[in-house]
Design an enzyme around this catalytic site. Sequence first.
Site, PDB file in Angstrom:
ATOM      1  N   SER A 166       0.286  20.777   4.837  1.00 55.73           N
ATOM      2  CA  SER A 166      -0.710  20.687   5.915  1.00 55.73           C
ATOM      3  C   SER A 166      -2.097  20.577   5.291  1.00 55.73           C
ATOM      4  O   SER A 166      -2.258  20.697   4.081  1.00 55.73           O
ATOM      5  CB  SER A 166      -0.616  21.930   6.802  1.00 55.73           C
ATOM      6  OG  SER A 166      -0.946  23.064   6.035  1.00 55.73           O
ATOM      7  N   LYS A 221      -4.470  15.343   9.078  1.00 53.29           N
ATOM      8  CA  LYS A 221      -3.649  14.743  10.140  1.00 53.29           C
ATOM      9  C   LYS A 221      -4.486  14.517  11.396  1.00 53.29           C
ATOM     10  O   LYS A 221      -4.356  13.483  12.062  1.00 53.29           O
ATOM     11  CB  LYS A 221      -2.467  15.672  10.424  1.00 53.29           C
ATOM     12  CG  LYS A 221      -1.448  15.132  11.364  1.00 53.29           C
ATOM     13  CD  LYS A 221      -0.058  15.675  11.068  1.00 53.29           C
ATOM     14  CE  LYS A 221      -0.015  17.169  10.848  1.00 53.29           C
ATOM     15  NZ  LYS A 221      -0.048  17.942  12.093  1.00 53.29           N
ATOM     16  N   HIS A 240     -22.962  26.403  23.830  1.00 51.01           N
ATOM     17  CA  HIS A 240     -22.644  25.810  22.521  1.00 51.01           C
ATOM     18  C   HIS A 240     -22.926  24.300  22.546  1.00 51.01           C
ATOM     19  O   HIS A 240     -22.012  23.512  22.813  1.00 51.01           O
ATOM     20  CB  HIS A 240     -21.170  26.025  22.180  1.00 51.01           C
ATOM     21  CG  HIS A 240     -20.831  27.442  21.869  1.00 51.01           C
ATOM     22  ND1 HIS A 240     -20.906  27.963  20.604  1.00 51.01           N
ATOM     23  CD2 HIS A 240     -20.423  28.455  22.671  1.00 51.01           C
ATOM     24  CE1 HIS A 240     -20.548  29.234  20.628  1.00 51.01           C
ATOM     25  NE2 HIS A 240     -20.255  29.562  21.870  1.00 51.01           N
ATOM     26  N   GLU A 256     -23.145  22.314  20.225  1.00 51.74           N
ATOM     27  CA  GLU A 256     -22.389  21.591  19.196  1.00 51.74           C
ATOM     28  C   GLU A 256     -21.125  20.930  19.744  1.00 51.74           C
ATOM     29  O   GLU A 256     -20.661  19.936  19.183  1.00 51.74           O
ATOM     30  CB  GLU A 256     -22.043  22.524  18.025  1.00 51.74           C
ATOM     31  CG  GLU A 256     -21.044  23.642  18.311  1.00 51.74           C
ATOM     32  CD  GLU A 256     -21.686  24.936  18.805  1.00 51.74           C
ATOM     33  OE1 GLU A 256     -22.806  24.882  19.348  1.00 51.74           O
ATOM     34  OE2 GLU A 256     -21.049  26.004  18.661  1.00 51.74           O
ATOM     35  N   CYS A 300     -25.422  30.664  20.920  1.00 51.26           N
ATOM     36  CA  CYS A 300     -24.644  31.713  21.591  1.00 51.26           C
ATOM     37  C   CYS A 300     -24.973  33.104  21.022  1.00 51.26           C
ATOM     38  O   CYS A 300     -25.992  33.674  21.401  1.00 51.26           O
ATOM     39  CB  CYS A 300     -23.159  31.405  21.536  1.00 51.26           C
ATOM     40  SG  CYS A 300     -22.273  32.199  22.880  1.00 51.26           S
ATOM     41  N   THR A 351       5.886  10.436  -5.736  1.00 50.22           N
ATOM     42  CA  THR A 351       6.300  10.046  -4.377  1.00 50.22           C
ATOM     43  C   THR A 351       7.433  10.913  -3.836  1.00 50.22           C
ATOM     44  O   THR A 351       7.744  10.845  -2.648  1.00 50.22           O
ATOM     45  CB  THR A 351       6.796   8.581  -4.341  1.00 50.22           C
ATOM     46  OG1 THR A 351       7.936   8.472  -5.199  1.00 50.22           O
ATOM     47  CG2 THR A 351       5.712   7.618  -4.777  1.00 50.22           C
ATOM     48  N   LYS A 352       8.058  11.684  -4.713  1.00 48.99           N
ATOM     49  CA  LYS A 352       9.289  12.377  -4.279  1.00 48.99           C
ATOM     50  C   LYS A 352       9.091  13.308  -3.082  1.00 48.99           C
ATOM     51  O   LYS A 352       9.909  13.295  -2.145  1.00 48.99           O
ATOM     52  CB  LYS A 352       9.893  13.147  -5.465  1.00 48.99           C
ATOM     53  CG  LYS A 352      11.313  13.637  -5.215  1.00 48.99           C
ATOM     54  CD  LYS A 352      12.340  12.505  -5.211  1.00 48.99           C
ATOM     55  CE  LYS A 352      12.773  12.210  -6.579  1.00 48.99           C
ATOM     56  NZ  LYS A 352      13.344  11.107  -7.056  1.00 48.99           N
ATOM     57  N   GLN A 363     -28.308  35.600  21.550  1.00 49.59           N
ATOM     58  CA  GLN A 363     -28.305  37.019  21.936  1.00 49.59           C
ATOM     59  C   GLN A 363     -29.016  37.854  20.861  1.00 49.59           C
ATOM     60  O   GLN A 363     -29.807  38.743  21.174  1.00 49.59           O
ATOM     61  CB  GLN A 363     -26.857  37.489  22.128  1.00 49.59           C
ATOM     62  CG  GLN A 363     -26.162  36.752  23.282  1.00 49.59           C
ATOM     63  CD  GLN A 363     -24.697  37.137  23.444  1.00 49.59           C
ATOM     64  OE1 GLN A 363     -24.135  37.891  22.654  1.00 49.59           O
ATOM     65  NE2 GLN A 363     -24.066  36.592  24.481  1.00 49.59           N
TER      66      GLN A 363
HETATM   67  N1  GLN Z   1     -20.011  37.723  21.276  1.00 44.05           N
HETATM   68  C1  GLN Z   1     -20.912  37.107  22.204  1.00 44.05           C
HETATM   69  C2  GLN Z   1     -20.347  37.124  23.607  1.00 44.05           C
HETATM   70  O1  GLN Z   1     -19.157  37.259  23.802  1.00 44.05           O
HETATM   71  C3  GLN Z   1     -21.258  35.709  21.776  1.00 44.05           C
HETATM   72  C4  GLN Z   1     -20.076  34.780  21.824  1.00 44.05           C
HETATM   73  C5  GLN Z   1     -20.285  33.513  21.022  1.00 44.05           C
HETATM   74  O2  GLN Z   1     -21.140  33.436  20.140  1.00 44.05           O
HETATM   75  N2  GLN Z   1     -19.478  32.514  21.285  1.00 44.05           N
HETATM   76  O3  GLN Z   1     -21.073  37.006  24.560  1.00 44.05           O
END
Ligand code: GLN
Length: 555
Positions: free
Chosen positions: A22, A26, A529, A531, A398, A197-198, A402
């Site tokens: 793995s 993939k 998020h 991203e 996230c 290749t085996k 906080q």
């Molecule tokens: N731990 C935090 C929460 O649950 C932030 C979560 C995170 O960063 N995805 O609110």
Amino acid sequence: MFFTKKTEENPKYIFVVGGVISGVGKGITASSIAKILQDRGLKMTAIKIDPYINLDAGTMNPTEHGECFVLDDGDETDQDMGNYERFLNTDLSRINYMTTGRVYETVIHKERNLEYKGKCVEVVPHIPMEVIDRIEAAQKNAEADAVVIEVGGTVGEYQNMLFLEAARMMKLRHPKDVAFVMVSYLPVPSKVGEMKTKPTQHAVRTLNGSGIQPDIIIARSNDPLDEKRKEKLSLFCNIPFGRVISAPDVDSIYDIPANFEKEHLSDMLCDILFMTCKNSRIKSAEEWDLFTNRIHSSTDEINIAVVGKYFDTGNYVLSDAYISVIEAIRHASYGQNRKPVLTWINAVDFEADPKKVQELSKYDGIIVPGGFGARGIEGLISVIQYARENKIPYFGLCYGMQLAVIEYARHKLGWSDASTREVNPSASHLVIDIMASQKNKLDANNYGGTMRLGAYEAYIGKDTIAREAYGSETVSERHRHRYEVNSKYVADIEKAGLVFSGKSPDGTLMEIAELPKSVHPFFLATQFHPEFKSRPLAPHKLFTAFVKAAIERKK
Ligand code: GLN
């Protein structure tokens, strides 16, 4: 009835299975296959099958399983789903993701509902039939011309047997509409110095034992395959010579579709599946070429520090736990013709040595990505304080938002033990607290799939960095968290200078925090998020704004 007559309009199914070991790409192979067929004008979708019992990837530790990728509909999935979305530039949904647990859950549910009409419900055929139903449902949902299905794990493992059985049954049903691609690995033992290749030969025989003959072998290796190795694999694996594809290591995963096309992979699949690819190449393929050209032509570097906490199990795991963050930085950087150089720093290091934060002054920008639990958070808070006080571009994702709010409350409002309920429930100022709707779930130990998940709308305030970056008043972003900025303290925090520039439509949930540009060049953090929504052909606007700030600092 069981055999369907082939027509060119039948949807096509391409199963991608792994042989030998793995971790050889993939998921990227599956994404690239989908991409090259999409570039030929076909409507594509992709499915990931994970052999785990877990109903989703949400309850797994990221150091073990890598990033948990969140879809618009809130499904917590495997990181490969992120690759499919990035390569295909499309949003997928929970119908594109299945695990053993999900399949069994549905079959048991149907049995309880008498849907099997008194039959004895058996592992075979009922489990593979449910797998097939799910694959066909995903095809219908996307109205796809072809579906790429990545079977997790490696051939010969006990856990993916029923998925291979489903694939075999699909081939029996639609002999001309199903193709099998095996992603294999050819090692070069150091003392032997020759590519072997085996292991691939054995993997193909194991797959044959499941009643499946691969149509194509993608031969992963450090170096390109020579003719001799291709001949051997062709002869012993029963595959036409030209269908053994050399897939050496590359610098950028985004080059892989083009490398496959050098070996005429899309033509090959069209032949095998009796498909007509109407276009030789569509427009988005040209945009992709521009993007990959930028990867190679961007030589000016920007140095970004990513300070996180999932670093314990060796370097190679890092990139897996934060893969969407890395890709989002890449998309935004190449979009600005800059080469991103990422440095991974373990938050815990700053706790052991408080002076270490000063080393951060050499970076053009700092990112604190998402995370859970108490470990490393004091280190992260000192990093955020350093970035804020020294005007280093800071982007929090996230947990990174906080903790930025906690840092601000501690050092600008003087609430010295400000914290989040997740870490210190008895703190006198819980500036981050559990959402009311979450409390009962935690009290009942109901953890799986119960966070605030998936896409929610947010309103972006006028005259803010966020508004300037997005250029719009409403945005939709993906979430995965249980805790929130405590509304009790919002007014005080805002009065002290932190601006909540993104809020839920009803104004109760804080979605983005930032400092005005007059105070700091770029200090911005999101409860969501971003991203997860960044794509090579559409870099995320907040990542682009962060990268621009990093470029400015470098100047
Ligand atoms: N731990 C935090 C929460 O649950 C932030 C979560 C995170 O960063 N995805 O609110």
